[in-house]
Design an enzyme around this catalytic site. Structure first.
Site, PDB file in Angstrom:
ATOM      1  N   PRO A   2      13.636  -3.665  15.809  1.00 48.67           N
ATOM      2  CA  PRO A   2      13.332  -1.568  14.981  1.00 48.67           C
ATOM      3  C   PRO A   2      12.504  -0.897  16.673  1.00 48.67           C
ATOM      4  CG  PRO A   2      12.049  -2.982  13.971  1.00 48.67           C
ATOM      5  CD  PRO A   2      12.583  -4.394  15.412  1.00 48.67           C
ATOM      6  N   GLU A   3      13.213   0.080  17.099  1.00 52.78           N
ATOM      7  CA  GLU A   3      13.192   1.280  17.887  1.00 52.78           C
ATOM      8  C   GLU A   3      12.118   1.970  18.050  1.00 52.78           C
ATOM      9  OE1 GLU A   3      15.675   1.297  21.018  1.00 52.78           O
ATOM     10  OE2 GLU A   3      17.065  -0.820  20.400  1.00 52.78           O
ATOM     11  N   HIS A  92       8.270 -13.752   2.894  1.00 46.42           N
ATOM     12  CA  HIS A  92       7.806 -13.739   3.936  1.00 46.42           C
ATOM     13  C   HIS A  92       6.726 -12.555   4.131  1.00 46.42           C
ATOM     14  CE1 HIS A  92      11.440 -16.176   5.744  1.00 46.42           C
ATOM     15  NE2 HIS A  92      11.765 -15.593   4.784  1.00 46.42           N
TER      16      HIS A  92
END
Ligand SMILES: [Zn+2]
Length: 263
Positions: A2-3, A92
């Site tokens: 992710p940016e 997760h």
């Protein structure tokens, strides 16, 4: 990974969906991130009211009443989801905040995400007035390093990663391997406005959802920014020129560019 546009998308949705809600539970599963959230970052969080979220680079800062804040970084593959508290734990799940009947789940298969982490030293925010051609001129002065490597350096500009750096360089007509100091004033101007433009477009499209660790927003929706990418993950540029790969990796990975449109 992710940016900035993906993190900004997360920030907006968390602020919209959870502001005004009180934390009723904090859960750190036994198998959490590689770096466990420090106890002092979580102390007193239960009972606090979430008031909003800010972003610095690719970091989220969750704000709680009384001036308390909790930092979070999505790492390589992290996702923040809003789910009903009654929903079972995700496979997760590495961290969880309950807000009554709603909950915020931090799901991270690769475990590089972090909660309660210190913030690094950042350069200017690319969507702020502190970032412009003059900031690039200062950062690039005398630097032989490839221009793309400097765009990825968080101390030069905060939050730009591989995807949006490749896109900005294409838009500016600058090859990624160029020595930063070789850029002329008009190239730095084009590059500064291209960085701002690709990030703003990325945010407007709700981020990019690429590859198998694809980004989803906290409501489970994919972004649309990848549909408009010019070079990242493509074979030809929008004008139809076949793309080339840089010969040497830049900041750890090879980079695509158009040998016609980029100089
Ligand atoms: Zn081209």
């Amino acid at each position: 990974m992710p940016e900035l546009p993906e993190v900004e998308t997360v920030r907006r949705i968390l602020a919209e969906q959870l502001s005004g809600r009180r934390v009723t539970g904090v859960t750190v599963p036994t198998t959490t991130f590689y770096r466990r959230p420090p106890a002092r970052a979580l102390a007193g969080l239960e009972g606090s009211v979430f008031t909003g979220a800010r972003r610095r680079g690719k970091y989220l800062l969750l704000d709680f009443a009384g001036g308390r804040e909790l930092t979070a970084h999505l790492g390589m593959s992290g996702r923040l989801f809003i789910a009903a508290s009654a929903e079972p734990s995700h496979k997760h799940e590495r961290f969880r905040l309950d807000f009554g009947d709603a909950s915020l789940r931090f799901v991270d298969p690769r475990r590089f995400g972090r909660v309660g982490c210190p913030l690094p030293d950042f350069g200017p925010e690319p969507l702020s007035t502190g970032f412009d051609a003059a900031a690039l001129a200062r950062a690039f002065k005398g630097r032989r390093a490839p221009v793309k490597a400097l765009l990825l350096d968080q101390a030069v500009v905060a939050g730009v990663g591989n995807i949006y750096a490749s896109e900005a360089l294409y838009r500016a007509g600058v090859r990624p391997a160029r020595a930063a100091k070789s850029l002329k004033a008009d190239e730095r101007r084009r590059l500064a406005s291209a960085v701002t433009a690709v990030l703003a477009a990325g945010i407007a499209a709700g981020g990019s959802t690429l590859d198998d660790e694809a980004f989803l927003d906290p409501l489970g929706r994919p972004g649309r920014a990848h549909l408009a990418l010019a070079v990242y993950g493509r074979r030809a540029c929008p004008k139809g020129h076949p793309l080339l790969k840089t010969r040497r990796p830049l900041a750890g990975r090879t980079s695509l560019y158009c040998p016609v449109c980029q100089r």
